[in-house]
Every structure is written in structure tokens, then in C-alpha cells.
Scaffold this motif. Structure first.
Motif, PDB file in Angstrom:
ATOM      1  N   ASP A 130       0.853  -1.197   0.000  1.00 15.35           N
ATOM      2  CA  ASP A 130       0.000   0.000   0.000  1.00 15.35           C
ATOM      3  C   ASP A 130       0.885   1.241   0.000  1.00 15.35           C
ATOM      4  O   ASP A 130       1.444   1.622   1.027  1.00 15.35           O
ATOM      5  N   SER A 131       0.999   1.885  -1.142  1.00 17.07           N
ATOM      6  CA  SER A 131       1.847   3.070  -1.257  1.00 17.07           C
ATOM      7  C   SER A 131       1.216   4.295  -0.626  1.00 17.07           C
ATOM      8  O   SER A 131       1.859   5.340  -0.535  1.00 17.07           O
ATOM      9  N   THR A 132      -0.029   4.214  -0.171  1.00 19.68           N
ATOM     10  CA  THR A 132      -0.702   5.376   0.413  1.00 19.68           C
ATOM     11  C   THR A 132      -0.378   5.556   1.890  1.00 19.68           C
ATOM     12  O   THR A 132      -0.690   6.603   2.452  1.00 19.68           O
ATOM     13  N   VAL A 133       0.217   4.559   2.543  1.00 20.74           N
ATOM     14  CA  VAL A 133       0.535   4.700   3.963  1.00 20.74           C
ATOM     15  C   VAL A 133       1.873   5.408   4.114  1.00 20.74           C
ATOM     16  O   VAL A 133       2.648   5.532   3.158  1.00 20.74           O
ATOM     17  N   ALA A 134       2.168   5.880   5.320  1.00 24.78           N
ATOM     18  CA  ALA A 134       3.409   6.600   5.580  1.00 24.78           C
ATOM     19  C   ALA A 134       4.612   5.720   5.266  1.00 24.78           C
ATOM     20  O   ALA A 134       4.550   4.484   5.385  1.00 24.78           O
ATOM     21  N   SER A 135       5.718   6.343   4.887  1.00 33.33           N
ATOM     22  CA  SER A 135       6.903   5.598   4.455  1.00 33.33           C
ATOM     23  C   SER A 135       7.424   4.663   5.537  1.00 33.33           C
ATOM     24  O   SER A 135       7.890   3.555   5.247  1.00 33.33           O
ATOM     25  N   GLU A 136       7.333   5.089   6.811  1.00 29.76           N
ATOM     26  CA  GLU A 136       7.832   4.248   7.900  1.00 29.76           C
ATOM     27  C   GLU A 136       6.911   3.062   8.173  1.00 29.76           C
ATOM     28  O   GLU A 136       7.262   2.181   8.968  1.00 29.76           O
ATOM     29  N   GLU A 137       5.753   3.011   7.532  1.00 29.58           N
ATOM     30  CA  GLU A 137       4.813   1.913   7.723  1.00 29.58           C
ATOM     31  C   GLU A 137       4.724   1.007   6.500  1.00 29.58           C
ATOM     32  O   GLU A 137       3.911   0.088   6.454  1.00 29.58           O
ATOM     33  N   GLN A 138       5.566   1.238   5.497  1.00 30.08           N
ATOM     34  CA  GLN A 138       5.495   0.492   4.255  1.00 30.08           C
ATOM     35  C   GLN A 138       5.898  -0.970   4.469  1.00 30.08           C
ATOM     36  O   GLN A 138       6.912  -1.270   5.099  1.00 30.08           O
ATOM     37  N   VAL A 139       5.088  -1.867   3.920  1.00 27.28           N
ATOM     38  CA  VAL A 139       5.384  -3.296   3.935  1.00 27.28           C
ATOM     39  C   VAL A 139       5.146  -3.857   2.545  1.00 27.28           C
ATOM     40  O   VAL A 139       4.489  -3.245   1.697  1.00 27.28           O
ATOM     41  N   GLY A 140       5.720  -5.025   2.313  1.00 24.15           N
ATOM     42  CA  GLY A 140       5.525  -5.697   1.042  1.00 24.15           C
ATOM     43  C   GLY A 140       5.033  -7.108   1.235  1.00 24.15           C
ATOM     44  O   GLY A 140       5.082  -7.667   2.333  1.00 24.15           O
ATOM     45  N   LEU A 141       4.563  -7.691   0.149  1.00 21.46           N
ATOM     46  CA  LEU A 141       4.087  -9.070   0.133  1.00 21.46           C
ATOM     47  C   LEU A 141       5.103  -9.960  -0.575  1.00 21.46           C
ATOM     48  O   LEU A 141       5.842  -9.509  -1.458  1.00 21.46           O
ATOM     49  N   HIS A 142       5.104 -11.221  -0.214  1.00 24.92           N
ATOM     50  CA  HIS A 142       5.885 -12.209  -0.951  1.00 24.92           C
ATOM     51  C   HIS A 142       5.460 -12.164  -2.424  1.00 24.92           C
ATOM     52  O   HIS A 142       4.293 -11.951  -2.742  1.00 24.92           O
ATOM     53  N   PRO A 143       6.401 -12.344  -3.361  1.00 26.61           N
ATOM     54  CA  PRO A 143       6.059 -12.225  -4.788  1.00 26.61           C
ATOM     55  C   PRO A 143       5.024 -13.211  -5.290  1.00 26.61           C
ATOM     56  O   PRO A 143       4.485 -13.011  -6.395  1.00 26.61           O
ATOM     57  N   ASP A 144       4.715 -14.257  -4.542  1.00 31.81           N
ATOM     58  CA  ASP A 144       3.666 -15.184  -4.966  1.00 31.81           C
ATOM     59  C   ASP A 144       2.302 -14.847  -4.361  1.00 31.81           C
ATOM     60  O   ASP A 144       1.386 -15.671  -4.414  1.00 31.81           O
ATOM     61  N   MET A 145       2.175 -13.640  -3.807  1.00 35.05           N
ATOM     62  CA  MET A 145       0.909 -13.246  -3.190  1.00 35.05           C
ATOM     63  C   MET A 145       0.207 -12.153  -3.989  1.00 35.05           C
ATOM     64  O   MET A 145      -0.429 -11.251  -3.440  1.00 35.05           O
ATOM     65  N   HIS A 146       0.287 -12.249  -5.308  1.00 34.91           N
ATOM     66  CA  HIS A 146      -0.389 -11.259  -6.165  1.00 34.91           C
ATOM     67  C   HIS A 146      -1.894 -11.240  -5.912  1.00 34.91           C
ATOM     68  O   HIS A 146      -2.530 -10.176  -5.936  1.00 34.91           O
ATOM     69  N   ASP A 147      -2.477 -12.408  -5.681  1.00 36.58           N
ATOM     70  CA  ASP A 147      -3.919 -12.462  -5.461  1.00 36.58           C
ATOM     71  C   ASP A 147      -4.303 -11.785  -4.150  1.00 36.58           C
ATOM     72  O   ASP A 147      -5.376 -11.180  -4.051  1.00 36.58           O
ATOM     73  N   PHE A 148      -3.452 -11.892  -3.137  1.00 39.78           N
ATOM     74  CA  PHE A 148      -3.722 -11.166  -1.896  1.00 39.78           C
ATOM     75  C   PHE A 148      -3.693  -9.661  -2.164  1.00 39.78           C
ATOM     76  O   PHE A 148      -4.529  -8.918  -1.646  1.00 39.78           O
ATOM     77  N   LYS A 149      -2.748  -9.209  -2.959  1.00 37.13           N
ATOM     78  CA  LYS A 149      -2.663  -7.792  -3.308  1.00 37.13           C
ATOM     79  C   LYS A 149      -3.943  -7.322  -3.991  1.00 37.13           C
ATOM     80  O   LYS A 149      -4.477  -6.254  -3.685  1.00 37.13           O
TER      81      LYS A 149
END
Length: 567
Positions: A93-112
């Protein structure tokens, strides 16, 4: 022997699986006494608990971006790459503050996709005080809803049932004929503590896997025969009114009620059509053979079809194992491949298909799914390309009713373990209150024995209301529009040129079209963009004055604005 004592002495050995559509099930109260409790439910909402057996590695599931360098340094041999190669983490989620940025495992496109559609949420650092990283004890704690020092003989769902339907008591006030379905179903071969009530026990039987033959199979079963004395399985007459005879009658009664239940379940299944949605079957990349097949597909298919057939079951427990990844969690040649990658793919792809299935059946507004795992993994990896038992980890939530978002902050990966930000019961309590409609006083006094919705925590701190549930209105998707939108067309009116500003929350191939009032595309531009705001420009010198439309289209974006051209 009193019946209550008899129940306690039976223990969990009384449970045996029933295989239905190839999925072993555990039935909460196969006899109709406890099934009738569900008839009093105040809504038709359903809760599904997704158990990730073995302790999921949350740091390779929900990956910290703001402190990525330290994350990488602590687990370099299993860390998911960022902006390196084709298989890189997916910014959530690029809309949250930079210090709160997280990512998903590359096989979790459907979760995204589910998250961007407003149908998924993440809770970071979920645990309990004094988490000891034990598989068996950890699962019991999550199922019983207690502290690390508690040893309840009942589960939190079982206690909820016991209080929700007072003054009726189980089993003396039941059965009735108003509720023919089980209150809860558990997939798998183990009998968990989750549905256990004080003095009572989930009772199950084992049958074949073909649902179309369940009723016929029941009819073909023969009673116990003892040299012709007991051709129907009834106890000899001299045992009538004896303690042994009473217990035997009770056991035979369970058999009769189980028979009724199985036939009813088969009828429900047959009354619903098969799914029109394609569920995932296998992991498309490299993984050990045992991790290739998706273990959730048949379970979720079965849940969706039973709900479509009208089953009134309120709580389902679905399971998948393989998360105890001490060694070979990833492949030594690629940390984005391997057992854990396959498991995360199975979760996100199966849950995506399940949501589509529910929507196609008109059930999406009724069902909420939440994950749980007995613990997370340690921050640092080991030398075997794996991770060892830890404490805190993420909880994922799915459904049209959940308020999407990233709850909690990025974990402090300088520590050995992921710290606790949410007591697991805080999430459960809010779900019970907001989704299932349970009174706060019942939650505090009779289910968790403290207020996990609001008020002071005896161990310190304050549990504020989490407001996890949104009002469910089918056809509306404000969260998707918020994260994928055309922000403006300027200047407008325009004469020589105009610019369309769009915002996307993922890497997307975006096409922006200029369309006249006859529906003809008069100009078009397309490019791949990163999360954030982007400008697409059009030259208008050759176009006639009048009304036009600018349409922005991508995998997740579909937005149109009107443009006026003046000369």
C-alpha cells in the motif's frame, strides 16, 4: 457413572473424521441437541478460521520495507529481494506513511488484488504474553482463548455458544426440529479445542469420501450383531435402567443423530450446484512435490457449496500445514522459491477463488475469514535456509466486510523475535462483537474473562475498539476507487493540450484513451507505471471542438472523466 464424568473421561479420542467430498470434517455436536443452538442466531453471518499449522514465517509473508536493509542482514539466505530481479516483493500500500510500508511475498499477487479491492487486511505482531514457541501448547492457547498460564478445558467458540443461547442448556433442552444443521464444522483429522464446551466434546464419525453416496452408505450400514441376541445394535434387556444401559443408550443415540446429520449434509450438498469458478490446483513454480498441490481448494469449495445449499453452520475451521520451516524454507538458489513460497501462493490464490465463488453465489457479504498460526518465526534465519520458532506474527483477514488496511507498525527486526502489538484475543473479541454481534459484556465476562474491546488491560496498556468491520454494500468498492483512480484532467476545458493524472497502488500496465462522443478512440497512450501518481498528456491541436472522454484502464483501474475542447 454420571454422563458428565463419562464425557470427560472419553477425552479427544471420541473424535474421528468424516470425509466429505474428499475433505475430512469434524462435527461440532453431531447430535442435534447442539445443532439447535444455531437456530437462535441473530444474523446469518459466517466466520471461517484459517489455521496455518506449524508457525508461519510472518517476516517473509508481510515484509518490512522501511527497515528492509536490517531485515535483509538478519536473514540474508532467505530474505525476499526488493527491486532486484523479476521476483521481487510486492509493495502492499503506497498510500501509507513511508515508515509503515510493507511488502508481500512475490507469490501473493492475489492477496494484493484482494487488498486493493477492499477485501483483505493485515494485522502485524499478533501474539500473547509469555509466548513460548510451542506447537501444541501454542495451538491450545489460541483455541482456548486464554493466557499462557491458563489451562481451560473449553475453547473460546465453545464458550461463546454456551453463553449466547442461554437459558437453554446443552444437552438437556435439546433437540428441537428448528435447526437441522451443525453449528460448526472442522476440516482435517485432528479434533481441536476450539469448539469444546465445558463438560461437552465435539463428536465425529468417519465415512467415505463421495458425498453423493453418503446417505446410501448410511443406509447400508448394519447394526452390531452378538450371536443373534442383538441384531439391531440394541443393548440386552437386562441392562435397561442400569448405569451401563443408560450410557449405551446415549452412545447409540449419538449414532442415530449422526445418521440424521450425515443425510442432511448430503442433501444440502446435492441441492447446490458445483462452482463456476476455477480454483487453483498446483503451485506453478519450483517446490517439493508435497507442497505442489493446493490443500485449501477442496476445503473452500466444500464450504462455498454447503453455504450455497443453505447450511446454517456459523463457524468453519479450515487448515493447511507445512509451516514448520526449520530447513529448506526456500531453495538455496532462489529465496523466492520453495515450500514457503508455495504455501503463500496457495493461501492467496485459493482465497481469491473462494471470494469469487462466494460472490457468484450471492454469499460474499455473509462470510469473513481470518488466519491464525500458533506463533511466528524468529527474525534471524538459520544456516539450513530456514527459520526457527518465534513469537509474534501477522494475521490476515479476508472478506467484503473487513475494513482493509495495515494494522500495527513495521516490526523491530533488531530484536530476536517479532514483538507483540496485538493480543490475539483483541482481534477475536472485536470480530465477535462487530461481525457476530456478541455483546461486549458477554465477551469480557464469559468468553475471554477480560475486556479485549476497550478498557484497561490487567497486564498494562489499553485495548481500544479496533473498528474492523465495514458496512457491507454489494456493488460498491470505495477502497478500490481510492487506490486506483484518475485524479484530474487539466486544463479542462482545453484547447491545445491536456493532462490526465492517475494514481495506482501497484505496478500496472496503464492505458489512457481519448474518446469522442461517437465512442471512437482518437488518441491513446500506454505504459507500465510504478505505485504512485503519473501524468499522461494529449495534444489536441488537430481535434474539433466539442465533448470528449478520457478513459484510464488497467488491471485494477477503470475510470473516466469528461473533457471539453474549445478553440
Amino acid at each position: 457413572m454420571k454422563r458428565r464424568n463419562f464425557l470427560k473421561k472419553i477425552g479427544f479420542a471420541a473424535g474421528a473424521p468424516i470425509a466429505f467430498q474428499g475433505v475430512p470434517l469434524k462435527l461440532l455436536g453431531a447430535h442435534q441437541e447442539i445443532q439447535n443452538l444455531a437456530a437462535q442466531s441473530t444474523n446469518d453471518r459466517v466466520l471461517i478460521i484459517l489455521q496455518l499449522h506449524g508457525g508461519n514465517d510472518g517476516l517473509n509473508t508481510i515484509i518490512p520495507i522501511s527497515n528492509y536493509d536490517e531485515y535483509y542482514s538478519r536473514r540474508a539466505n532467505i530474505a525476499i529481494p526488493y527491486k532486484v530481479g523479476n521476483r521481487t516483493l510486492i509493495p502492499l500500500d503506497s498510500t501509507v506513511a513511508s515508515e509503515e510500508q510493507v511488502g508481500l511475498h512475490p507469490d501473493m499477487h492475489d492477496f494484493k488484488r484482494l487488498y486493493d479491492s477492499g477485501k483483505a487486511a493485515v494485522f502485524q505482531g499478533v501474539s500473547y504474553e509469555k509466548n513460548n514457541g510451542s506447537h501444541f501448547r501454542g495451538r491450545d492457547i489460541w483455541f482456548m482463548g486464554g493466557d499462557a498460564d491458563d489451562y481451560f478445558s473449553s475453547g473460546w467458540i465453545g464458550r461463546y455458544l454456551g453463553k449466547e443461547y442461554e437459558p437453554l442448556t446443552y444437552p438437556s433442552d435439546f433437540p428441537t426440529e428448528e435447526m437441522p444443521d451443525p453449528l460448526a464444522l472442522e476440516m482435517g483429522n485432528d479434533v481441536s479445542l476450539l469448539f469444546h464446551q465445558e463438560g461437552n466434546i465435539p463428536t465425529s464419525i468417519s465415512l467415505g469420501s463421495n458425498p453423493t453416496n453418503l446417505a446410501n452408505l448410511i443406509d447400508q450400514l448394519e447394526g452390531f450383531t452378538d450371536d443373534g441376541i442383538d441384531p439391531r445394535g440394541n443393548p440386552p434387556a437386562f441392562l435397561n435402567n442400569s448405569p451401563y444401559g443408560q450410557e449405551m443408550n446415549w452412545i447409540l443415540g449419538l449414532e442415530d443423530k449422526s445418521e440424521t446429520y450425515i443425510k442432511r449434509l448430503a442433501e444440502i450438498y446435492e441441492s447446490a450446484s458445483g462452482t463456476s469458478v476455477t480454483y487453483p490446483e498446483t503451485y506453478p513454480f519450483n517446490a517439493p512435490q508435497g507442497a505442489k498441490s493446493n490443500p485449501l481448494t477442496n476445503q473452500l469449495k466444500l464450504v462455498a457449496r454447503l453455504l450455497a445449499g443453505g447450511v446454517k453452520t456459523k463457524v468453519f475451521l479450515v487448515k493447511m500445514g507445512g509451516f514448520d520451516t526449520h530447513a529448506s524454507q526456500v531453495e538455496d538458489y532462489d529465496p523466492t522459491m520453495g515450500v514457503h513460497s508455495a504455501l503463500l501462493y496457495h493461501i492467496s490464490s485459493a482465497m481469491s477463488a473462494f471470494q469469487k465463488d462466494l460472490r457468484s453465489r450471492g454469499l460474499e457479504d455473509r462470510v469473513l475469514t481470518m488466519s491464525m498460526s500458533e506463533f511466528g518465526r524468529r527474525v534471524g534465519s538459520n544456516g539450513s535456509y530456514g527459520s526457527d520458532h518465534g513469537t509474534g506474527g501477522p494475521v490476515m483477514m479476508f472478506g467484503l466486510g473487513v475494513k482493509p488496511g495495515i494494522y500495527g507498525t513495521v516490526p523491530d527486526v533488531s530484536q530476536s523475535n517479532v514483538g507483540m502489538q496485538f493480543d490475539y484475543r483483541q482481534i477475536y473479541a472485536n470480530i465477535l462483537h462487530e461481525w457476530m454481534g456478541v455483546e461486549r459484556s458477554v465477551i469480557a465476562n464469559d468468553i475471554f474473562f477480560r475486556d479485549f474491546i476497550e478498557g484497561p488491560n490487567p497486564d498494562g496498556g489499553n485495548y481500544e475498539p479496533m473498528d474492523l468491520i465495514k458496512e457491507v454494500i454489494l456493488g460498491e468498492n470505495e477502497y478500490l476507487k481510492k487506490n486506483y483512480r484518475m485524479e484530474s484532467v487539466y486544463p479542462n476545458p482545453a484547447s491545445n493540450y491536456t493532462q490526465a493524472k492517475i494514481f495506482v497502488n501497484n505496478y500496472q500496465d496503464v492505458s489512457v484513451q481519448l474518446i469522442n462522443v461517437r465512442g471512437n478512440i482518437v488518441a491513446q497512450t500506454q505504459r507500465r507505471v510504478a505505485p504512485g501518481e503519473h501524468t499522461f498528456s494529449f495534444t489536441l491541436d488537430t481535434l474539433s471542438p466539442g465533448f470528449y472522454f478520457i478513459k484510464a484502464k488497467s488491471e485494477m483501474l477503470d475510470d473516466t472523466k469528461r473533457l471539453i475542447i474549445r478553440k
